[in-house]
Scaffold this active site. Structure first.
Site, PDB file in Angstrom:
ATOM      1  N   HIS A 130       0.852  -1.193   0.000  1.00  0.00           N
ATOM      2  CA  HIS A 130       0.000   0.000   0.000  1.00  0.00           C
ATOM      3  C   HIS A 130       0.884   1.238   0.000  1.00  0.00           C
ATOM      4  O   HIS A 130       2.098   1.145   0.086  1.00  0.00           O
ATOM      5  CB  HIS A 130      -0.948   0.007   1.209  1.00  0.00           C
ATOM      6  N   CYS A 180       6.164   6.327   3.645  1.00  0.00           N
ATOM      7  CA  CYS A 180       4.951   5.533   3.395  1.00  0.00           C
ATOM      8  C   CYS A 180       4.119   6.093   2.243  1.00  0.00           C
ATOM      9  O   CYS A 180       3.181   5.441   1.779  1.00  0.00           O
ATOM     10  CB  CYS A 180       4.103   5.447   4.663  1.00  0.00           C
ATOM     11  N   HIS A 226       4.871   0.217  -0.791  1.00  0.00           N
ATOM     12  CA  HIS A 226       5.705  -0.543   0.131  1.00  0.00           C
ATOM     13  C   HIS A 226       4.833  -1.641   0.725  1.00  0.00           C
ATOM     14  O   HIS A 226       3.612  -1.570   0.659  1.00  0.00           O
ATOM     15  CB  HIS A 226       6.307   0.356   1.227  1.00  0.00           C
ATOM     16  N   HIS A 278       3.988  -4.982   3.706  1.00  0.00           N
ATOM     17  CA  HIS A 278       4.052  -5.462   5.086  1.00  0.00           C
ATOM     18  C   HIS A 278       3.658  -6.930   5.131  1.00  0.00           C
ATOM     19  O   HIS A 278       2.881  -7.410   4.303  1.00  0.00           O
ATOM     20  CB  HIS A 278       3.078  -4.692   5.987  1.00  0.00           C
ATOM     21  N   ASP A 318      -4.434 -10.781   0.675  1.00  0.00           N
ATOM     22  CA  ASP A 318      -3.115 -11.395   0.545  1.00  0.00           C
ATOM     23  C   ASP A 318      -2.515 -11.183  -0.845  1.00  0.00           C
ATOM     24  O   ASP A 318      -3.156 -11.453  -1.867  1.00  0.00           O
ATOM     25  CB  ASP A 318      -3.195 -12.892   0.851  1.00  0.00           C
ATOM     26  N   HIS A 319      -1.287 -10.676  -0.844  1.00  0.00           N
ATOM     27  CA  HIS A 319      -0.543 -10.378  -2.061  1.00  0.00           C
ATOM     28  C   HIS A 319      -1.290  -9.412  -2.981  1.00  0.00           C
ATOM     29  O   HIS A 319      -1.232  -9.530  -4.204  1.00  0.00           O
ATOM     30  CB  HIS A 319      -0.155 -11.662  -2.798  1.00  0.00           C
ATOM     31  N   GLU A 339       1.051  -4.454  11.817  1.00  0.00           N
ATOM     32  CA  GLU A 339       1.663  -4.007  10.569  1.00  0.00           C
ATOM     33  C   GLU A 339       3.138  -4.418  10.543  1.00  0.00           C
ATOM     34  O   GLU A 339       3.661  -4.822   9.503  1.00  0.00           O
ATOM     35  CB  GLU A 339       1.532  -2.488  10.449  1.00  0.00           C
TER      36      GLU A 339
END
Length: 136
Positions: free
Chosen positions: A14, A33, A39, A41, A79-80, A125
């Site tokens: 995100h 960010c 980037h 997490h 996810d991903h 996070e």
């Protein structure tokens, strides 16, 4: 009252930015960010439900069923993925961990059995930063 927690995991990218601000203002507030190239997490998701155990099974809820709901309604959608671009329930929102925790709550509550209540969404996070949301 019994509390039961299920832990799930997902990876997502995100960027934090407010589309109503200039690039300079976004960089000032969100720093790295707000990176134009995103980037990522490795999120750890703790879902805690509460209620009374069923007298016939001793379970608050079948944990396999709880896991299936979390996976179907949340982690499969996150996810991903790029949270800003790929996730329908985050469209038009700033994709902070705080906003994400609230959105996860909203995705889960309608799908829990009547005798079970969502108590907490705890979302890590990073190992040192997490958010807790209690539906308030």
């Amino acid at each position: 009252m019994v509390y039961l927690t299920r832990v799930e995991h997902f990876n997502a990218a995100h960027k934090l930015y407010n589309p109503n601000w200039t690039k300079e203002r976004n960089d000032e507030i969100f720093g790295l960010c707000a990176n134009e190239n995103w980037h990522g997490h490795n999120f750890e998701l703790y879902i805690t439900i509460k209620g009374s155990p069923d007298p016939d099974t001793g379970f608050l809820m079948d944990v396999k069923k709880l896991s299936s709901i979390i996976i179907e309604r949340v982690t499969d959608k996150l996810d991903h993925k790029n949270l800003n671009l790929d996730v329908d329930f985050l469209q038009g929102k700033i994709c902070s961990t705080e906003v994400l925790a609230i959105a996860i709550w909203q995705q889960l509550t309608p799908h829990l059995p009547n005798n079970v209540h969502l108590h907490r969404v705890k979302l890590y996070e990073t190992p040192r930063i997490f958010v807790e949301y209690f539906g308030e």
